[in-house]
Design a protein around this motif. Structure first.
Motif, PDB file in Angstrom:
ATOM      1  N   ASN A 162       0.954  -1.283   0.208  1.00  0.00           N
ATOM      2  CA  ASN A 162       0.060   0.097  -0.045  1.00  0.00           C
ATOM      3  C   ASN A 162       0.752   1.191  -0.198  1.00  0.00           C
ATOM      4  OD1 ASN A 162      -1.341  -2.223   1.789  1.00  0.00           O
ATOM      5  ND2 ASN A 162      -3.134  -1.040   0.860  1.00  0.00           N
ATOM      6  N   TYR A 221       2.547   1.529  -3.420  1.00  0.00           N
ATOM      7  CA  TYR A 221       1.421   1.907  -4.240  1.00  0.00           C
ATOM      8  C   TYR A 221       1.105   3.707  -4.173  1.00  0.00           C
ATOM      9  CZ  TYR A 221      -3.411   2.656  -6.562  1.00  0.00           C
ATOM     10  OH  TYR A 221      -4.402   2.922  -7.318  1.00  0.00           O
ATOM     11  N   LEU A 272       4.770   1.047  -7.891  1.00  0.00           N
ATOM     12  CA  LEU A 272       4.482   0.076  -8.803  1.00  0.00           C
ATOM     13  C   LEU A 272       4.090   0.303  -9.935  1.00  0.00           C
ATOM     14  CD1 LEU A 272       2.044  -1.443  -5.706  1.00  0.00           C
ATOM     15  CD2 LEU A 272       4.819  -1.937  -6.140  1.00  0.00           C
ATOM     16  N   ILE A 287      -3.509  -5.535  -5.652  1.00  0.00           N
ATOM     17  CA  ILE A 287      -2.936  -4.030  -6.011  1.00  0.00           C
ATOM     18  C   ILE A 287      -1.649  -4.538  -6.664  1.00  0.00           C
ATOM     19  CG2 ILE A 287      -1.562  -2.213  -5.245  1.00  0.00           C
ATOM     20  CD1 ILE A 287      -3.006  -2.100  -2.728  1.00  0.00           C
ATOM     21  N   THR A 326      -1.823  -3.171 -10.988  1.00  0.00           N
ATOM     22  CA  THR A 326      -0.703  -2.265 -11.253  1.00  0.00           C
ATOM     23  C   THR A 326       0.114  -2.981 -12.278  1.00  0.00           C
ATOM     24  OG1 THR A 326       0.583  -2.863  -9.422  1.00  0.00           O
ATOM     25  CG2 THR A 326      -0.770  -0.637  -9.437  1.00  0.00           C
ATOM     26  N   THR A 378       2.358  -5.260 -11.840  1.00  0.00           N
ATOM     27  CA  THR A 378       3.683  -5.047 -11.091  1.00  0.00           C
ATOM     28  C   THR A 378       4.131  -6.761 -11.049  1.00  0.00           C
ATOM     29  OG1 THR A 378       3.468  -3.248  -9.483  1.00  0.00           O
ATOM     30  CG2 THR A 378       5.128  -4.804  -8.808  1.00  0.00           C
TER      31      THR A 378
END
Length: 442
Positions: free
Chosen positions: A244, A247, A252, A271, A275, A277
């Motif tokens: 988090n 981000y 990311l 997440i 993204t 990633t």
């Protein structure tokens, strides 16, 4: 052109996965054609022929997370070094070593590591470097060795606040200088990224500074939630979990490598997926450092691109594959898992990771892919085809089965003999330099 044939050809191409008596036709740095040995020799009768002698012909292996700078630690015993937790390992071993490295140490660390990669059939290396005793010019030393030996590599320098602001700024500058230089590499052999150590050694101010100076179209290479300390630090200082926090700091993205990701939860995985990633698993290092086990099954269930690296523990990707296979069976108390997931990490996802940076396909043998090719000395005593080759690799081979390595259409090793590389003198110099390095600790 060069023909490389008379072997079992494993292409990793779903449209043409296996040719029993296969042959590649290499022109310049690309695969120009492929088929049976008979067909290729009839089609190109006057070209040089390299005989695989019934071995296995495969795409060169890709290591998506390595630490070249750690090579001189092999055999080192530090007095009073009895780590109880991950931070003890970092402070007592790795940060002590990287603080004392000279540029010549860096250069010869690159020599010995890249030579080991060639011998183990690793043709592309994503390296995460640190040498706070000699930051400026360090990536260029590694780059020069990769260019001299002929390896494909993607480099970054580990930015951290652990040595103060001035050294942090130098590290950022080294990344920027190399990223910009690599963009001028018309051979497409070298790439640059922005290296970050980990969330717990990077303040918000430092991350803002990096963002302000970040070259365009560049990703980050960062250790993420490797040790539980990284998670606790982020919760205590920033009131949020590591993913988090990264981000929120715009770290990311589709060109970012998040290494380890051991202490993450399902929401953080969402997440990473959203993204795009990429994540890299390093099983031997995680076990050796006793930091926990990456939840690869859950990560892959989220369809996150999860690759396989070594974290400097070895340069043998097949060794890393073996350990990952048994680790996750053991960790999950389930002998039925990891059969498909681990080969996918090494052969499919590492290829996808590399292909986000390089213009032509890597990790696959098909027309117009890079001619990064290895031959393994392996005579199967049971049937081998595209459906069970991963099992043969798992139980029958390791990196030392590699006898021929070609990178970008150039032979670097043939029949276990390094070509145009004076291994003996390089290793002798490395022993001299590592001896001097060790003396600094006593």
């Amino acid at each position: 052109m060069i023909l490389l044939g008379n072997g079992k050809l494993i292409t990793r191409d779903g449209d043409n996965p296996f040719i029993e008596d296969g042959c590649l036709c290499v022109k310049d740095n690309l695969i120009y054609d492929l088929g049976t040995t008979k067909d290729m020799r009839e089609k190109y009768p006057n070209e040089e022929f390299i005989d695989a002698n019934q071995g296995l012909i495969m795409p060169g292996l890709i290591n998506t997370h390595h630490h070249i700078y750690s090579s001189f630690a092999r055999g080192l015993s530090l007095k009073g070094y009895h780590p109880k937790k991950f931070s003890d390992i970092l402070e007592g071993m790795w940060w002590k070593i990287d603080k004392h490295l000279t540029l010549e140490d860096v250069k010869y660390s690159a020599y010995v590591t890249y030579i080991d990669c060639i011998k183990n059939g690793v043709t592309t290396v994503f390296d995460h470097h640190a040498s706070y005793g000699a930051t400026t010019g360090s990536l260029f030393e590694i780059s020069g060795v990769a260019h001299e030996l002929g390896l494909r590599t993607c480099l970054c320098y580990e930015v951290s606040d652990r040595n103060g602001k001035n050294e942090m700024v130098q590290a950022v500058k080294e990344n920027i200088n190399f990223i910009n230089s690599a963009k001028q590499d018309t051979s497409n052999m070298q790439k640059g990224m922005m290296g970050l150590h980990a969330s717990f050694t990077l303040s918000n101010e430092t991350l803002y500074y990096i963002a302000e100076n970040m070259p365009a179209d560049t990703g980050y290479h960062i250790h993420l939630a490797e040790g539980i300390e990284d998670l606790y630090d982020s919760l205590n200082k920033h009131n949020k979990r590591v993913v988090n926090r990264l981000y929120d700091m715009n770290i990311l993205g589709s060109k970012t490598l998040a290494i380890h990701c051991i202490h993450i939860n399902p929401l953080e995985m969402d997440i990473l997926k959203e993204t795009e990633t990429m994540v890299v698993h390093n099983p031997e290092s995680n076990m050796g450092n006793a930091v926990g086990c990456t939840p690869i099954l859950k990560i892959m269930d989220k369809d996150i691109v999860l690759g396989l690296g070594t974290d400097g523990y070895t340069s043998d990707m097949l060794e890393s594959m073996k350990v990952a296979n048994i680790l996750h069976k053991h960790h999950n108390n389930n002998p039925s898992v990891a059969w498909a997931e681990v080969p996918k990490m090494l052969f499919d996802n590492n290829s996808e990771i590399a292909n986000r940076f390089y213009e032509k396909p890597l990790g696959i043998l098909k027309k117009d892919s890079y001619a990064d090719v290895i031959v393994l000395d392996y005579d199967p005593f049971t049937p081998l085809d595209e459906n069970n080759v991963n099992s043969h690799i798992l139980f029958g081979m390791n990196g030392r089965n590699v006898k021929t390595t070609m990178i970008n259409g150039k032979l670097l090793m043939k029949d276990r003999e390094l070509l145009n590389i004076d291994e003996a003198s390089i290793f002798a110099k490395a022993r001299e330099l590592s001896t001097d390095l060790w003396k600094k600790f006593y």
